[in-house]
Scaffold this motif. Structure first.
Motif, short mmCIF file in Angstrom:
data_model
loop_
_atom_site.label_atom_id
_atom_site.label_comp_id
_atom_site.label_asym_id
_atom_site.label_seq_id
_atom_site.Cartn_x
_atom_site.Cartn_y
_atom_site.Cartn_z
N GLY A 273 37.17 -90.89 -46.95
CA GLY A 273 38.20 -90.91 -45.93
C GLY A 273 38.64 -92.32 -45.57
O GLY A 273 39.44 -92.50 -44.65
N GLU A 274 38.11 -93.34 -46.30
CA GLU A 274 38.48 -94.73 -45.98
C GLU A 274 39.47 -95.31 -47.00
O GLU A 274 40.28 -96.17 -46.65
N ARG A 275 39.39 -94.90 -48.25
CA ARG A 275 40.24 -95.47 -49.29
C ARG A 275 41.60 -94.78 -49.28
O ARG A 275 41.93 -93.97 -50.15
N GLY B 231 31.29 -103.21 -29.12
CA GLY B 231 32.10 -102.10 -29.62
C GLY B 231 32.91 -102.45 -30.84
O GLY B 231 32.41 -103.04 -31.80
N LEU B 232 34.19 -102.04 -30.86
CA LEU B 232 35.11 -102.17 -31.98
C LEU B 232 34.68 -101.31 -33.16
O LEU B 232 34.93 -101.61 -34.32
N GLY B 233 34.01 -100.20 -32.84
CA GLY B 233 33.58 -99.29 -33.88
C GLY B 233 32.23 -99.67 -34.42
O GLY B 233 31.43 -100.35 -33.79
N GLU B 234 31.99 -99.22 -35.63
CA GLU B 234 30.72 -99.45 -36.31
C GLU B 234 30.77 -100.83 -36.98
O GLU B 234 31.50 -101.04 -37.94
N ARG B 235 29.97 -101.76 -36.45
CA ARG B 235 29.97 -103.11 -37.00
C ARG B 235 28.53 -103.52 -37.24
O ARG B 235 27.67 -103.36 -36.38
N ALA C 228 29.63 -86.94 -41.05
CA ALA C 228 30.85 -87.66 -41.41
C ALA C 228 30.60 -89.15 -41.56
O ALA C 228 29.78 -89.72 -40.84
N ARG C 229 31.33 -89.78 -42.49
CA ARG C 229 31.16 -91.22 -42.70
C ARG C 229 32.27 -92.04 -42.06
O ARG C 229 32.02 -93.08 -41.49
N SER C 230 33.51 -91.60 -42.16
CA SER C 230 34.62 -92.39 -41.66
C SER C 230 35.10 -91.85 -40.32
O SER C 230 34.94 -90.67 -40.01
N ALA C 231 35.72 -92.73 -39.53
CA ALA C 231 36.23 -92.32 -38.22
C ALA C 231 37.11 -93.42 -37.66
O ALA C 231 37.11 -94.56 -38.12
N THR C 232 37.86 -93.06 -36.62
CA THR C 232 38.59 -94.03 -35.81
C THR C 232 38.55 -93.51 -34.38
O THR C 232 37.78 -92.62 -34.05
N ALA C 233 39.37 -94.09 -33.50
CA ALA C 233 39.35 -93.66 -32.10
C ALA C 233 39.64 -92.17 -32.00
O ALA C 233 40.58 -91.66 -32.62
N GLY C 234 38.82 -91.46 -31.25
CA GLY C 234 38.93 -90.02 -31.13
C GLY C 234 38.03 -89.26 -32.08
O GLY C 234 37.78 -88.07 -31.90
N GLY C 235 37.52 -89.95 -33.10
CA GLY C 235 36.65 -89.29 -34.08
C GLY C 235 35.35 -88.79 -33.50
O GLY C 235 34.69 -87.94 -34.09
N LYS D 256 33.97 -97.03 -39.85
CA LYS D 256 34.43 -96.45 -38.59
C LYS D 256 34.95 -97.59 -37.71
O LYS D 256 34.18 -98.26 -37.02
N ASN D 257 36.24 -97.80 -37.73
CA ASN D 257 36.87 -98.86 -36.96
C ASN D 257 37.58 -98.27 -35.75
O ASN D 257 38.37 -97.34 -35.88
#
Length: 764
Positions: A417-419, A163-167, A464-471, A194-195
């Protein structure tokens, strides 16, 4: 981040305080709070000039325990915060007695030692899941006076962390250092779009760190027997989530942080893009669309990338008049061909955009501390950033999207959405460090909510390209900017598997890769992978991705796997419903379906598509591929060949083939249409039964489309008879028994209407 120099010493300039003994325990009906000094308490004077750590335990829902560690608690909490749900919680506190106090939530317990060194043990089903040991909790201060809080939870022998998002690196995270910090870094480094501060363990639990800013994880990389996570500041809050299976953990994690919306049926079809920097106008677009139709290649969505708007104007939401002089007419013509339309957007407003001054004057753009608009030339000249913490800015941005939806746009690619800068002041006063990752949640929610409001529930979908928890609540997400190579194809898959392990139900990627132009072999191999993903898009950077640009065989491969995906829609739609209702992803790492199979624990070159289809993408031009086959007799959906596991199998496949195996004991629903994904899936559905064991009973549900009812099929096997009972369908259906050892396949078509049929198994 790391705090120690080896096992014995701290890093130069770093000091770390650890709770030593428990000085006091405050027990409530549903919580426990422990006060632990950071030095031994041998006499009364030892309480002077000593830091005290407070650790609270409670539960927001069954089988989830929340832990909050605090040093100084008088700080200002400026937010933002993750939206964390609560639910029914059967919580019981016992003790203190026999040197410990226990908080139990459902089947999960936290046993906190009250005598001797610091010790917290998380237990379920009579076994220890993980523990916080004497040096696990730390309050650290560096040479500059910055403070951090860390926790270290123990790892067991042969325990794996995911996990830990997209790695994009190794799928198993043991031995890695990971910072949760969204970045536009492509797919070839330790950075990710996406972290997610959540990890999944195959030991029966997961851990969610409730901090939207930077969270640093050391997974067996600072202390090899522990997973460490740390945040800046004076407090750290995390949740331990019990399984016992990895899928159970994801169900509970997504119950906490949100489950994905159900994408519309049409979104499962093939998406075709203009690509990024290529030259295109309506004539080009029409040639692509007509070229697909002329070659009998089903197409569901056409996507306009960045240059649908004028250069230097991104984002102004206005069609480039030189390239698209009649946008309304063009969209009407495309939609008359049965297509849905997607357009590219981002949250930036270029200085040359007509909207920049409007946004500046209205206070809709993020500002610096001196009141000036934050601007940069990175990406678009002089661009500002929409401040989605300002409700008026959200309404302003959505208003421009509403105009596009009125023109006929059905979906938005929410790029970037990351910068997100940290030297700014937000409208609602949010902490800039915490807002860096969280910004994407506000951005994607604003766009998704607009689509739901305009098109209705069940019709909203993003790319969508960026995300975090809940995305995960706002599907679909794609893997970002990868190279056009076999190596990048494999790294994209690892990113998708890690994202699935982080609660994201729907995922896609650029077929053929984004940067550069794939050679025909890469493109054709990627086609099978992409069309056996939850969502499928042809997209590139500087070159077109229409199949005939590569060779005629690419056209045949596109047709084969697009039509196959349409046939699989009853099955894929059911997997999508499961993702929506339970949080179990459509594309699943092998460990999710086979948690008790040690051979599946580290596999990252294949996946399960839904619960019953094994897909092993081919990463070589020659077609050589190694497939891990779990226990049982698996049947190739494409050839009917069978292979038994558990073992690794080496195969060679042509470009029109891929290892696609059906799990033994499966009832696979296949649809009657190959031309589109959005049809009445129950009308003419075929149920294919693979190697059903004696005594088998299962229920197969074919989801409803539009006004059509959901169809349910109950399948049982007794002796040599397989019986199928249909409920809730008024359409004709068929039943077929696949080869079962030395038994022959049979098939029968059932007239329209709810009914039942029994097949007699015969030997060859």
């Amino acid at each position: 981040m790391k705090f120690t120099d080896g096992y014995w010493q701290t890093l130069p300039g770093m000091s770390v305080l650890h709770p030593r003994d428990v000085a006091d325990v405050v027990v409530g009906d549903a919580e426990v709070r422990v006060y632990a000094p950071t030095a031994p308490q041998r006499r009364r004077g030892d309480s002077l000039n000593r830091p005290l750590v407070s650790v609270a335990f409670d539960s927001p829902m069954d089988d989830v325990i929340r832990v909050r560690i605090e040093h100084h608690s008088g700080g200002v909490d400026r937010g933002p915060h993750f939206d964390v749900a609560t639910g029914p919680a059967d919580v019981k506190v016992t003790g203190p007695e026999a040197g410990s106090v226990t908080l139990r939530s459902g089947g999960l317990s936290a046993r906190i030692g009250t005598g001797g060194p610091w010790d917290v043990t998380f237990e379920a089903d009579g076994r220890v899941l993980t523990s916080s040991t004497p040096r696990s909790v730390g309050i650290a201060t560096d040479a500059a006076g910055r403070t951090y809080v860390h926790e270290q939870l123990t790892l067991g022998v042969r325990e794996h962390v995911y996990g830990l998002g997209e790695r994009f690196g190794a799928f198993v995270k043991n031995g890695q250092s990971v910072d949760i910090w969204n970045a536009d870094g492509g797919t070839a480094s330790e950075q990710a779009y996406k972290n997610v501060p959540f990890y999944l363990s195959d030991a029966g639990y997961g851990v969610f760190v409730d901090h939207p800013g930077r969270v640093s994880f050391e997974v067996g990389s600072e202390v090899v027997s522990r997973t460490q996570f740390s945040v800046p500041g004076e407090s750290l809050q995390y949740y331990v989530i019990h399984g016992p299976t990895p899928k159970d953990v994801l169900r509970r994690y997504t119950a906490l942080t949100g489950r994905p919306a159900l994408p519309p049926a049409w979104s499962y079809g093939l998406w075709l893009s203009t690509s990024f920097t290529t030259s295109y106008d309506e004539e080009t677009v029409t040639s692509f669309v007509d070229g697909m139709a002329d070659r009998d290649l089903p197409l569901s969505v056409f996507h306009f990338d960045c240059f649908w708007m004028r250069a230097y104007h991104w984002t102004d939401f206005t069609w480039d008049p030189a390239t698209f002089p009649d946008p309304q007419g063009m969209l009407d013509r495309l939609k008359a061909k049965g297509l849905k339309i997607c357009v590219w957007i981002n949250p930036y407003i270029a200085q040359r955009s007509a909207l920049f001054e409007e946004g500046r004057a209205g206070g809709f753009l993020v500002r610096r501390a001196d009141g000036s608009v934050w601007q940069t030339d990175l990406w678009q000249a002089g661009m500002g950033l929409v401040d989605f913490t300002n409700p008026a800015a959200v309404a302003w941005y959505q208003g421009h999207l509403r105009r596009l939806v009125g023109q006929g746009v059905d979906a938005f690619k929410t790029d970037f959405g990351e910068r997100i800068p940290t030297d700014v002041v937000w409208h609602d006063g949010s902490d800039p460090e915490r807002m860096h990752n969280y910004y994407t949640q506000l951005y994607n929610r604003a766009v998704f909510d607009l689509l739901e409001d305009e098109l209705g529930p069940g019709e909203a979908v993003l790319f969508a390209r960026s995300a975090t928890a809940g995305g995960q609540q706002f599907p679909v997400h794609w893997g970002g900017d990868c190279e056009s190579t076999f190596v990048s194809m494999a790294e994209s898959l690892r990113g998708g598997l890690s994202l699935a392990s982080s609660g994201f139900g729907f995922w896609s990627h650029d077929i053929g890769g984004f940067e550069g132009t794939p050679d025909p072999a890469v493109f054709k191999r990627w086609l099978a992978f992409g069309l056996l993903s939850s969502h499928s898009r042809l997209h590139g950077s500087s070159s077109y991705r229409v199949p005939w640009a590569f060779d005629e065989e690419a056209v045949e491969v596109t047709r084969r796997f697009t039509t196959l995906k349409h046939q699989l829609m009853p099955y894929l739609a059911a997997a999508g419903v499961e993702a929506h209702q339970e949080g179990v992803p459509v594309m699943r790492p092998m460990v999710l379906e086979f948690p008790d199979d040690p051979g599946a624990a580290t596999v990252d070159t294949q996946y399960m598509l839904g619960p019953d289809l094994l897909v092993a993408p081919v990463f070589t031009a020659a077609g050589d591929v190694d497939v891990y086959v779990p226990a049982g007799t698996w049947t190739s959906l494409l050839s009917g060949a069978q292979v038994s596991g558990p073992r690794w199998v080496r195969e060679r496949h042509g470009f029109d083939s891929v290892p696609l195996y059906v799990r033994p004991g499966t009832v696979l629903a296949q649809g009657a249409r190959t031309d589109r994904p959005d049809y009445d899936w129950a009308d003419g559905v075929t149920l294919r039964h693979f190697d059903l064991p004696e005594g088998h009973r299962s229920v197969t549900t074919v989801p409803a489309v539009g006004e059509q009812p959901t169809a349910t099929f109950v399948v049982t096997r007794t002796g040599q008879q397989v019986r199928v009972e249909a409920r809730g369908t008024s359409a004709p259906w068929a039943v077929q028994v696949e080869p079962m050892g030395d038994r022959a396949a049979q098939g029968v078509t059932v007239p329209a209407g709810t009914g039942e049929v029994t097949l007699e198994l015969r030997r060859d």
